[in-house]
Design an enzyme around this catalytic site. Structure first.
Site, PDB file in Angstrom:
ATOM      1  N   TRP A 256       4.506  -3.861   7.062  1.00 34.52           N
ATOM      2  CA  TRP A 256       4.363  -2.575   8.251  1.00 34.52           C
ATOM      3  C   TRP A 256       3.075  -2.289   8.105  1.00 34.52           C
ATOM      4  CZ3 TRP A 256       4.730   2.502   9.587  1.00 34.52           C
ATOM      5  CH2 TRP A 256       4.574   2.843  10.923  1.00 34.52           C
ATOM      6  N   HIS A 257       3.091  -1.835   6.705  1.00 31.63           N
ATOM      7  CA  HIS A 257       1.631  -0.917   6.412  1.00 31.63           C
ATOM      8  C   HIS A 257       0.116  -1.222   6.532  1.00 31.63           C
ATOM      9  CE1 HIS A 257       4.883   2.418   5.061  1.00 31.63           C
ATOM     10  NE2 HIS A 257       4.615   3.451   5.801  1.00 31.63           N
ATOM     11  N   GLY A 258       0.632  -2.625   5.701  1.00 30.27           N
ATOM     12  CA  GLY A 258      -0.338  -3.322   6.068  1.00 30.27           C
ATOM     13  C   GLY A 258      -0.207  -4.971   4.939  1.00 30.27           C
TER      14      GLY A 258
END
Lengths: 404, 456
Positions: free
Chosen positions: B312-314
């Site tokens: 989700w963050h990257g």
């Protein structure tokens, strides 16, 4: 109904922060709008940001409603087209600098107190013409004023003719139209009572670290980086470097850190005897002001240095480029490197190649397109620590030394 | 207007919006909220604003069937929303950062929450289009969260203020809301602009120098500075968003609960970015069975959660490594270290103060080569290669201690809690007023014409 009235009053008293913020914002906005074309005309307001940013920026630069600092006045005035120096003006040669200073405003002085306007180049033309042997190189031969031309060194022989032809060949003498006119005038009026000797010529080899022992570096964060990551220079030279330094700040504000506090350039130079002064500024004010205003401040700085250290060689370094990616990202509709080039070209014209030299350091940092090489910078503007040694090498191979 | 700290947002959009919002009758407020948020997003993300609109409409229609407990539609919605996020993340990585619509990580998760809550009945009635759209578009939270839940949106008293009799009383409530919200907004803005944005410059400087050329002390200072930067940037921003929500009559959404006072990594992530953590708990971990299907299943479920959190963050490898690193730490705390109380007390604090900053370095550097170099600076067991200015950390600590020290102070829970408790005190009002203008001053002088904004 007093009950309701009380409630209403109470309501506002119960939101003091809101009232304070709203009232103060309205005041600041109104004032900014009122002074948009007055005090804040320097900022070329385009309505994209709220009015109050004018007041904020004014405050940062030294303008309050009640008091305006001299720095702010100076900065704002530099936008004024009448405030710049006409570099192409011919000034009659006089023995003392005073008269010519009044006439030209801020031409740079050399050690004889003559203005180094076009006539000094005339002097140089005649010198080359008189064919004094070892001294040709730094004269008209490199009047396109780049010390990068080791080719010039090699090809220019001791004769004035060669020097003249190299002036014509190096058409990029730009605003040093003065030098072409000077070479012509040197033919016509070569009656100079004294032959002026060139004190310096460019070296054909390299200088070593000791050369920099009496050197001063003035500049912005790129110069600061040089002091931090080039051990050899850090050991030898003095640095007056400051992050975000602009030429305006160098000229007017106290930015030189000493034990006690900060000094202006003049104060810092008092009693110092630097023999070489390297300057690199320009990137921080790329979006501000005009080229002429920039040059006029720069000229003042040069003057201050010459007053304090009359024997010093002054090296004007071109503003280092930024990478193509940085230029495209941060200024998609403009060209940072384009403005850099314009200003560096104007800077070239300040060099007289006797005491003031122009160093086009972008030569060693540029890629094929004239932008800073992408792999020597991580942020597009500053060199990686490991790349400063390239700068040092360039300075070692482009130094001016006394010829006699 | 691509940020809540944008001066155009603060001085032009918000005043106009709040005025209109409170002047119109309560029934119309949802419309004002939707149109205002729509305008806000379109101005800030002109390129991809249709993606949000399309996804909103699509999710609204799907909601008809999810609310009727049609599972296949729930799955379709979840796949669509998550898929949308993944596609744009991949595009953003492979083509260019311009291909990642602002806020997509947050609004897609709101959409999934919406569908799931309709399905489970947590959201009892299917809201109308404007209400649904307002939830997805809610401008305080659109760009960077928090991920508020659907029921929080609709339970606000502002929609029922016809219960409040007199106009004067309503005005009192509105002013109260705005005043309170403004206080949180300023607190958050001060954290972000005065602390975080300055520490960010330190981190940027290290990047500029080149990690191979920084000394070990400076590498650790950098890790500390980045950790504080990330915390105050995110916490500050969350406070600003929460403050705006409060000003509009919504409940305060808490996103951070003094994470650095946590005992251990497990506790840390119950206090850090809470709206995301609870989202993963309620919509992934618990539906998968959580802990209830045995220890082994529990461990696998936790793994899934942390891998997804990383993604989700990257989608570059460093984020996955980051997620897995935290997962391992959490597992070890849960099953191994917790067996000994003294061991736990020591190790848990060590984890928070040493390993969490190290994990943020992994989080921060996407380039694996540069990350490795930074790690060798943090743990210099292989010596120095290349030129390092060994006294560089002195320069940076001298330059940045005015930002690091307040940052460290604010890590202590009672410091902030005291400020929050005393926010109605007259002195607090003065302090907040000064902070407001400091923030505005700082922001105004770093924005401006694109060439001018450069400061080297």
């Amino acid at each position: 109904m007093s009950n309701n009235d009380n409630k209403k009053k109470n309501n506002f008293i119960h939101s003091p922060l809101l009232i304070a913020v709203v009232a103060s914002s309205l005041l600041v906005t109104a004032y900014s709008a009122y002074q948009k074309d007055g005090l804040y005309s320097y900022y070329n307001y385009d309505y994209k940001m709220p009015f109050m940013t004018l007041a904020m920026r004014g405050l940062a630069d030294g303008a309050t409603p009640f008091y305006v600092t001299d720095d702010f006045v100076e900065m704002a005035q530099s936008q004024n087209p009448d405030y710049y120096i006409d570099m192409a003006r011919t000034i009659p040669d006089t023995a003392d600098g005073a008269e010519s200073e009044a006439a030209a405003g801020k031409d740079s002085l050399d050690e004889n107190g003559n203005t180094s306007g076009s006539d000094n180049n005339a002097g140089s033309g005649s010198d080359a013409g008189s064919g004094s042997s070892g001294i040709d190189n730094s004269g008209a031969g490199s009047s396109d004023s780049a010390l990068d031309s080791s080719k010039d060194n090699a090809t220019a022989e001791g004769s004035g003719n060669k020097a003249d032809s190299s002036i014509e060949a190096s058409g990029a003498s730009a605003d040093a139209g003065s030098s072409t006119s000077s070479s012509e005038s040197s033919e016509a009026a070569s009656v100079e009572p004294e032959v002026e000797k060139f004190p310096y010529m460019t070296t054909t080899g390299e200088v070593d670290a000791e050369y920099f022992a009496d050197a001063l570096f003035i500049g912005d964060s790129r110069t600061v980086g040089l002091s931090e990551y080039c051990e050899e220079l850090d050991e030898q030279a003095t640095f007056y470097g400051k992050v975000s330094l602009s030429i305006y700040e160098a000229n007017n504000k106290a930015f030189v850190k000493t034990g006690g506090g900060k000094l202006t350039l003049e104060k810092a130079l008092e009693g110092k005897e630097f023999k070489k002064v390297y300057i690199m500024v320009g990137i921080n004010e790329i979006g501000y002001g005009s080229t002429d205003g920039w040059i006029s401040s720069y000229t003042e700085v040069i003057e201050k240095i010459q007053t304090a250290c009359p024997d010093a060689i002054i090296y004007l370094q071109a503003i280092m480029h930024v990478t193509r990616e940085y230029d495209n990202t941060k200024a998609p509709d403009a060209s940072i490197n384009g403005v850099i080039n314009t200003r560096s070209e104007a800077l070239k014209a300040l060099a007289d190649n006797r005491r003031i030299f122009y160093l086009n350091i972008n030569e060693v940092f540029d890629d094929d397109n004239g932008d800073l090489q992408a792999d020597i910078s991580f942020d597009g503007v500053h060199l990686k620590a490991s790349a400063y040694t390239v700068w040092y090498e360039y300075l070692r191979t482009h130094a001016a030394e006394p010829c006699t | 207007m691509s940020s809540l700290t944008d001066l155009v947002f603060i001085f032009r959009f918000v005043p106009c919006f709040i005025l209109i919002y409170y002047i119109v009758p309560a029934a119309m407020r949802m419309w004002v909220l939707f149109f205002g948020s729509f305008l806000f997003y379109t101005l800030g993300e002109p390129r991809w604003c249709l993606v949000l609109l399309g996804a909103t409409i699509f999710n609204y229609f799907l909601g008809k069937w999810t609310s009727l407990q049609r599972k296949s539609f729930l799955i379709l919605a979840a796949v669509f929303d998550a898929g949308l996020l993944m596609i744009f993340k991949i595009l953003g990585l492979t083509i260019s950062m311009d291909f990642l619509p602002i806020g997509i990580s947050f609004y897609t998760f709101k959409m999934i929450a919406y569908q799931a809550d309709l399905y489970t009945g947590k959201l009892k009635e299917r809201p109308d289009f404007v209400t649904t759209a307002s939830y997805f578009y809610f401008f305080p939270q659109l760009l960077q969260g928090p991920i508020m839940r659907p029921d929080n949106m609709y339970s606000s008293a502002i929609w029922i203020d016809k219960d409040v009799s007199s106009r004067k009383e309503r005005l009192g409530i509105y002013l109260n809301n705005i005043e309170d919200g403004l206080k949180f907004f300023i607190m958050g803005m001060a954290m972000k602009v005065l602390i975080a944005d300055h520490l960010a410059v330190l981190w940027k400087d290290l990047h500029t120098i080149g990690y191979e050329s920084i000394s070990t002390p400076l590498a650790w200072i950098g890790a500390l500075a980045y950790s504080l930067d990330l915390y105050f940037d995110f916490w500050g921003y969350s406070l600003m968003a929460a403050g705006l929500g409060v000003a509009l009559g919504f409940p305060f959404v808490q996103n951070f609960n003094h994470p650095y006072a946590a005992k251990g990594v497990r506790d840390f992530y119950r206090r850090w970015h809470m709206s995301l953590g609870t989202w993963f708990r309620d919509y992934i971990y618990i539906p998968l069975g959580g802990n209830r299907k045995g220890t082994f299943r529990g461990i696998i479920n936790l793994l899934i959660v942390w891998v997804l959190t990383g993604i989700w963050h990257g989608i570059t490898p460093n984020y996955i490594i980051w997620g897995l690193f935290l997962y391992v730490l959490i597992l070890s705390e849960k099953y191994i270290i917790s067996r000994s109380k003294t061991l736990f007390n020591i190790v848990s604090r060590l984890n928070v103060f040493v390993l969490i900053p190290v994990s943020w370095v992994v989080f921060a550097i996407s380039d694996m080569e540069r990350l490795t170099v930074y790690m060798t600076r943090l743990f210099p067991f292989f010596g120095i290669s290349g030129y390092v200015n060994t006294s560089d950390y002195i320069k940076y600590s001298t330059l940045y201690w005015p930002y690091i020290v307040p940052g460290l102070l604010l890590l202590i829970p009672c410091v902030f809690d005291f400020c929050e408790k005393k926010r109605r005190h007259p002195l607090a009002v003065v302090v907040l007023f000064v902070l407001f203008w400091l923030c505005v001053f700082s922001t105004a002088n770093t924005a401006g014409n694109p060439l001018m904004y450069l400061r080297f």
